[in-house]
Design a protein around this motif. Structure first.
Motif, PDB file in Angstrom:
ATOM      1  N   GLY A   1       0.797  -1.222   0.000  1.00 42.90           N
ATOM      2  CA  GLY A   1       0.000   0.000   0.000  1.00 42.90           C
ATOM      3  C   GLY A   1       0.828   1.269   0.000  1.00 42.90           C
ATOM      4  O   GLY A   1       0.380   2.306   0.513  1.00 42.90           O
ATOM      5  N   PHE A   2       2.036   1.215  -0.587  1.00 44.09           N
ATOM      6  CA  PHE A   2       2.858   2.425  -0.679  1.00 44.09           C
ATOM      7  C   PHE A   2       2.155   3.446  -1.570  1.00 44.09           C
ATOM      8  O   PHE A   2       1.559   3.096  -2.581  1.00 44.09           O
ATOM      9  CB  PHE A   2       4.237   2.085  -1.242  1.00 44.09           C
ATOM     10  N   PRO A   3       2.208   4.737  -1.210  1.00 45.69           N
ATOM     11  CA  PRO A   3       1.446   5.772  -1.929  1.00 45.69           C
ATOM     12  C   PRO A   3       1.660   5.767  -3.437  1.00 45.69           C
ATOM     13  O   PRO A   3       2.788   5.672  -3.924  1.00 45.69           O
ATOM     14  CB  PRO A   3       1.958   7.077  -1.304  1.00 45.69           C
ATOM     15  N   LEU A   4       0.527   5.822  -4.151  1.00 47.44           N
ATOM     16  CA  LEU A   4       0.417   5.970  -5.595  1.00 47.44           C
ATOM     17  C   LEU A   4       0.782   4.711  -6.381  1.00 47.44           C
ATOM     18  O   LEU A   4       0.676   4.710  -7.603  1.00 47.44           O
ATOM     19  CB  LEU A   4       1.257   7.149  -6.102  1.00 47.44           C
ATOM     20  N   LEU A   5       1.179   3.643  -5.723  1.00 44.38           N
ATOM     21  CA  LEU A   5       1.331   2.368  -6.422  1.00 44.38           C
ATOM     22  C   LEU A   5      -0.021   1.669  -6.488  1.00 44.38           C
ATOM     23  O   LEU A   5      -0.978   2.060  -5.813  1.00 44.38           O
ATOM     24  CB  LEU A   5       2.372   1.501  -5.723  1.00 44.38           C
ATOM     25  N   SER A   6      -0.103   0.616  -7.287  1.00 39.56           N
ATOM     26  CA  SER A   6      -1.415   0.032  -7.611  1.00 39.56           C
ATOM     27  C   SER A   6      -2.173  -0.452  -6.380  1.00 39.56           C
ATOM     28  O   SER A   6      -3.375  -0.207  -6.240  1.00 39.56           O
ATOM     29  CB  SER A   6      -1.240  -1.113  -8.609  1.00 39.56           C
ATOM     30  N   GLY A   7      -1.484  -1.170  -5.486  1.00 39.85           N
ATOM     31  CA  GLY A   7      -2.163  -1.684  -4.305  1.00 39.85           C
ATOM     32  C   GLY A   7      -2.666  -0.600  -3.380  1.00 39.85           C
ATOM     33  O   GLY A   7      -3.652  -0.791  -2.658  1.00 39.85           O
ATOM     34  N   PHE A   8      -2.020   0.534  -3.404  1.00 38.86           N
ATOM     35  CA  PHE A   8      -2.449   1.673  -2.583  1.00 38.86           C
ATOM     36  C   PHE A   8      -3.886   2.064  -2.922  1.00 38.86           C
ATOM     37  O   PHE A   8      -4.727   2.260  -2.037  1.00 38.86           O
ATOM     38  CB  PHE A   8      -1.491   2.845  -2.819  1.00 38.86           C
ATOM     39  N   PHE A   9      -4.201   2.150  -4.201  1.00 38.94           N
ATOM     40  CA  PHE A   9      -5.534   2.582  -4.615  1.00 38.94           C
ATOM     41  C   PHE A   9      -6.581   1.489  -4.411  1.00 38.94           C
ATOM     42  O   PHE A   9      -7.677   1.751  -3.902  1.00 38.94           O
ATOM     43  CB  PHE A   9      -5.513   3.008  -6.086  1.00 38.94           C
ATOM     44  N   SER A  10      -6.263   0.256  -4.815  1.00 38.87           N
ATOM     45  CA  SER A  10      -7.284  -0.791  -4.762  1.00 38.87           C
ATOM     46  C   SER A  10      -7.595  -1.208  -3.318  1.00 38.87           C
ATOM     47  O   SER A  10      -8.755  -1.428  -2.965  1.00 38.87           O
ATOM     48  CB  SER A  10      -6.832  -2.009  -5.578  1.00 38.87           C
ATOM     49  N   LYS A  11      -6.574  -1.309  -2.482  1.00 35.32           N
ATOM     50  CA  LYS A  11      -6.821  -1.674  -1.089  1.00 35.32           C
ATOM     51  C   LYS A  11      -7.535  -0.550  -0.345  1.00 35.32           C
ATOM     52  O   LYS A  11      -8.467  -0.803   0.429  1.00 35.32           O
ATOM     53  CB  LYS A  11      -5.500  -2.012  -0.403  1.00 35.32           C
ATOM     54  N   ASP A  12      -7.124   0.689  -0.594  1.00 32.61           N
ATOM     55  CA  ASP A  12      -7.758   1.807   0.092  1.00 32.61           C
ATOM     56  C   ASP A  12      -9.236   1.916  -0.274  1.00 32.61           C
ATOM     57  O   ASP A  12     -10.072   2.263   0.569  1.00 32.61           O
ATOM     58  CB  ASP A  12      -7.039   3.107  -0.266  1.00 32.61           C
ATOM     59  N   GLU A  13      -9.570   1.591  -1.507  1.00 32.84           N
ATOM     60  CA  GLU A  13     -10.974   1.659  -1.931  1.00 32.84           C
ATOM     61  C   GLU A  13     -11.818   0.634  -1.172  1.00 32.84           C
ATOM     62  O   GLU A  13     -12.929   0.938  -0.728  1.00 32.84           O
ATOM     63  CB  GLU A  13     -11.066   1.419  -3.438  1.00 32.84           C
ATOM     64  N   ILE A  14     -11.291  -0.575  -1.010  1.00 34.68           N
ATOM     65  CA  ILE A  14     -12.022  -1.591  -0.241  1.00 34.68           C
ATOM     66  C   ILE A  14     -12.154  -1.165   1.214  1.00 34.68           C
ATOM     67  O   ILE A  14     -13.216  -1.323   1.837  1.00 34.68           O
ATOM     68  CB  ILE A  14     -11.313  -2.952  -0.358  1.00 34.68           C
ATOM     69  N   PHE A  15     -11.091  -0.593   1.779  1.00 41.83           N
ATOM     70  CA  PHE A  15     -11.157  -0.118   3.166  1.00 41.83           C
ATOM     71  C   PHE A  15     -12.215   0.969   3.334  1.00 41.83           C
ATOM     72  O   PHE A  15     -12.951   0.991   4.330  1.00 41.83           O
ATOM     73  CB  PHE A  15      -9.793   0.420   3.610  1.00 41.83           C
ATOM     74  N   ALA A  16     -12.299   1.868   2.360  1.00 38.70           N
ATOM     75  CA  ALA A  16     -13.274   2.959   2.450  1.00 38.70           C
ATOM     76  C   ALA A  16     -14.699   2.408   2.435  1.00 38.70           C
ATOM     77  O   ALA A  16     -15.557   2.826   3.237  1.00 38.70           O
ATOM     78  CB  ALA A  16     -13.064   3.945   1.309  1.00 38.70           C
ATOM     79  N   TYR A  17     -14.981   1.458   1.529  1.00 30.75           N
ATOM     80  CA  TYR A  17     -16.323   0.864   1.488  1.00 30.75           C
ATOM     81  C   TYR A  17     -16.598   0.041   2.744  1.00 30.75           C
ATOM     82  O   TYR A  17     -17.733  -0.015   3.227  1.00 30.75           O
ATOM     83  CB  TYR A  17     -16.474  -0.011   0.240  1.00 30.75           C
ATOM     84  N   THR A  18     -15.558  -0.594   3.277  1.00 28.01           N
ATOM     85  CA  THR A  18     -15.731  -1.355   4.510  1.00 28.01           C
ATOM     86  C   THR A  18     -16.100  -0.431   5.666  1.00 28.01           C
ATOM     87  O   THR A  18     -16.979  -0.745   6.487  1.00 28.01           O
ATOM     88  CB  THR A  18     -14.438  -2.131   4.838  1.00 28.01           C
TER      89      THR A  18
END
Length: 629
Positions: free
Chosen positions: A386-403
């Motif tokens: 989840g390092f900033p601006l890498l791919s996992g940063f965006f996809s994981k953060d989106e799931i966390f936000a919906y959670t």
């Protein structure tokens, strides 16, 4: 274009036939070109399909009527919509890179031609699964993928343990597949069709008995649990590391394990009608995500760490599905395909450079000898962390936000705990492998070398995708690129999930998780990247550390509860039913016939006087019968 769509799955099938039938007599170059070229052609046709779907909408292509029994009619047909065409791009694109990588990785293997035949058959099955327009075609692809996974995991079948790992994967997937099959039966009984379009069209108007949809969804999810390695059907996936590393990348990145996520996303109209089923999906995903991440903290096999990482990330995807964020889950499927394929193939490069060594405790300091592998592994590690601006940063953060929006603070906190552990074990893996001093043998140190270009080029391509892939679906409040482009792309197939959170809250959540990920990356550098011995916590194997290192003894528990009793029961049946029963009856009949034959054989003794006596006696008996009343 429609006439060319069947070529997308059947070109890999043609590659399977050519390499399978003639590969033994072909050169390795020809085998590699045939297998990889088939995938490249399928990928280019998938890109053309993507453009057509973007321009004119979904494509439905029916080839012929496959089965008609009473009211059941199933066509061999393809449904190319926004979801399936996106999965086609992932499967063929990542699959092509893995095929190219395999040319270098498997070059010295005597089963080179067979390996590429199996890879092509695997891709063919996966494409059938995602392209089919009905549950029966999906099930054929589903079972084909299971068969190919068995062949690929047990590819080096002369090793008994590898054969057991393949058998374990096959059996555990069959358990899940039974749930899927029962769900399909119940769908037909309830709705009278197996076609996706017809089924989903009925849902708004049909009245169902209470619990029917929930039961259908849970049965389908049981199938997804098997394929996507969720608790309790997850133990096969770490053992699948017995297969060659390209197999690990293919199974764990973009294809087989994501089939369960695809199934739930495809059936989102059904799941949206059953909040109870969605809670089950989210809960199983949450428990799996944390449990697998904890186990990953103390694994020392470089591929086993990545295997438990896959289980954990799949759990995160199911959390997203359970929260109704179907598009977010597929977004994470996409980014996960990039960085997990990268990590597995980079791990294969390390194993290749180390002469087959997989224990990270015998590595260290590899960044100087393998600079390309080091940099791509670092990118993959930072992306999944989840390092900033890498791919996992965006996809994981989106799931966390919906959670956070749909589940609340507790759900968000526990989901974040799994991500926190992910950053720990991945950074440990990176630093122990590539930093510090080399801890292997002199022979291994002498063998160290960077992998050839045919292996490193796919790594570089995947590294670029791992960096840029997150921009496919950036948050709306960041105003980067086309916000939520991927969610809008899926909107006609997967409704966009609602998330009523203030921008300040979203910024706060993102800032917290990002700060935590960066802090872990930085802190573990000082713990693991220093020269010298491994930290005491890794050297010691007592108490909780031993419990985690032995994977909480789940395999041993399964062995005690299920495997051993079944083996004993099979021995009982073998002795009493097979040997004493069936064999006893068959052998008894045979012995009886032999005894009767032995008795009658005495009548044929070759003595002519004995025969004359028999003839006279027979004549006398006949006369007595004729003349006596």
């Amino acid at each position: 274009m429609n006439a060319l769509i069947p070529l997308i799955p059947f070109l890999p099938f043609a590659g399977f036939l050519i390499n399978g039938l003639f590969g033994k007599k072909m050169s390795k170059t020809a085998v590699g070109i045939t297998g990889s070229g088939a995938l490249l052609a399928s990928f280019l046709l998938s890109v053309a399909c993507f453009n057509q779907v973007a321009a004119s909408g979904p494509i439905h292509l029916s080839l012929y009527n496959f089965l008609t029994v009473d009211s059941l009619s199933v066509n061999f047909a393809f449904l190319i919509d926004q979801l399936s065409v996106w999965m086609m791009l992932i499967v063929t694109g990542i699959g092509f890179l893995i095929h190219v990588y395999s040319i270098g990785y498997m070059h010295d293997d005597e089963g080179f031609w067979k390996f590429f035949a199996y890879l092509n058959l695997f891709i063919f099955s996966m494409l059938l699964l995602i392209m089919g327009d009905n549950f029966l075609m999906l099930f054929f692809g589903w079972e084909g993928v299971g068969l190919c996974s068995y062949l690929l995991i047990g590819f080096w079948y002369t090793n008994t343990e590898y054969g057991k790992a393949a058998r374990k994967a096959f059996i555990m997937n069959r358990i899940g597949d039974l749930g899927l099959l029962l769900g399909i039966f119940l769908i037909f009984k309830t709705f009278g069709t197996l076609n996706f379009t017809e089924l989903f069209a009925q849902l708004p108007a049909i009245r169902l008995e209470a619990g029917v949809v929930t039961l259908i969804c849970i049965l389908l999810f049981v199938g997804a649990m098997g394929k996507s390695a969720q608790i309790p059907l997850y133990t096969w996936l770490p053992d699948a590391m017995a297969g060659p590393t390209p197999v690990s990348a293919l199974i764990h990145a973009a294809t087989m394990v994501t089939a369960g996520v695809y199934l739930v996303a495809r059936c989102n109209p059904l799941y949206s009608l059953s909040p109870d089923a969605m809670h089950v999906v989210a809960f199983v995903g949450l428990v799996t995500s944390i449990f697998a991440a904890v186990i990953g903290l103390r694994q020392n096999d470089i591929k086993k760490v990545l295997a438990y990482s896959t289980v954990s990330q799949l759990g995160l995807m199911f959390i997203g599905l359970g929260m109704g964020a179907y598009a977010s889950a597929i977004f994470h499927v996409t980014t996960h395909a990039f960085f997990k394929a990268l990590l597995f193939l980079a791990a294969g490069s390390v194993i290749h450079g180390m002469g087959g060594e997989q224990d990270i405790r015998n590595m260290g300091g590899l960044r100087k000898a393998m600079p390309v592998t080091f940099w791509v592994f670092l990118i993959g590690t930072f992306a999944i962390s989840g390092f900033p601006l890498l791919s996992g940063f965006f996809s994981k953060d989106e799931i966390f936000a919906y959670t956070y929006a749909h589940g609340g603070k507790w759900w968000w906190g526990f989901a974040g705990l799994g991500a926190f552990f992910t950053a720990i074990y991945m950074c440990r893996l990176l630093y122990v492998t590539f930093f510090g001093t080399f801890r292997g043998t002199d022979e291994q140190k002498h063998h160290l070398h960077e992998s050839p270009a045919v292996m490193t080029i796919p790594l570089v391509v995947l590294a670029v995708l791992s960096v840029a892939g997150g921009f496919l679906n950036t948050p709306h409040f960041m105003h980067l690129g086309s916000p939520q482009w991927l969610a809008h792309w899926f909107s006609s197939v997967i409704p966009m999930a609602e998330m009523h959170l203030p921008e300040s809250t979203e910024w706060s959540l993102m800032t917290f998780t990002t700060t935590l990920a960066v802090a872990v990356i930085g802190a573990l550098y000082f713990v693991y990247a220093r020269p010298g011995n491994l930290p005491v916590a890794d050297a010691a194997q007592g108490g909780l550390t031993r419990l985690i290192a032995n994977k909480f003894y789940v395999d041993e528990i399964y062995d005690f509860l299920f495997v051993r009793p079944l083996e004993k029961l099979s021995k009982i049946f073998h002795y009493y039913v097979d040997i004493q029963g069936i064999d006893g009856i068959v052998n008894g009949i045979g012995s009886g016939v032999q005894r009767i034959g032995a008795g009658f054989r005495k009548l044929q003794n070759g003595n002519i006087e004995y025969y004359l006596f028999g003839m006279v006696a027979g004549v006398i008996l006949i006369m007595l019968k004729m003349f006596l009343p």
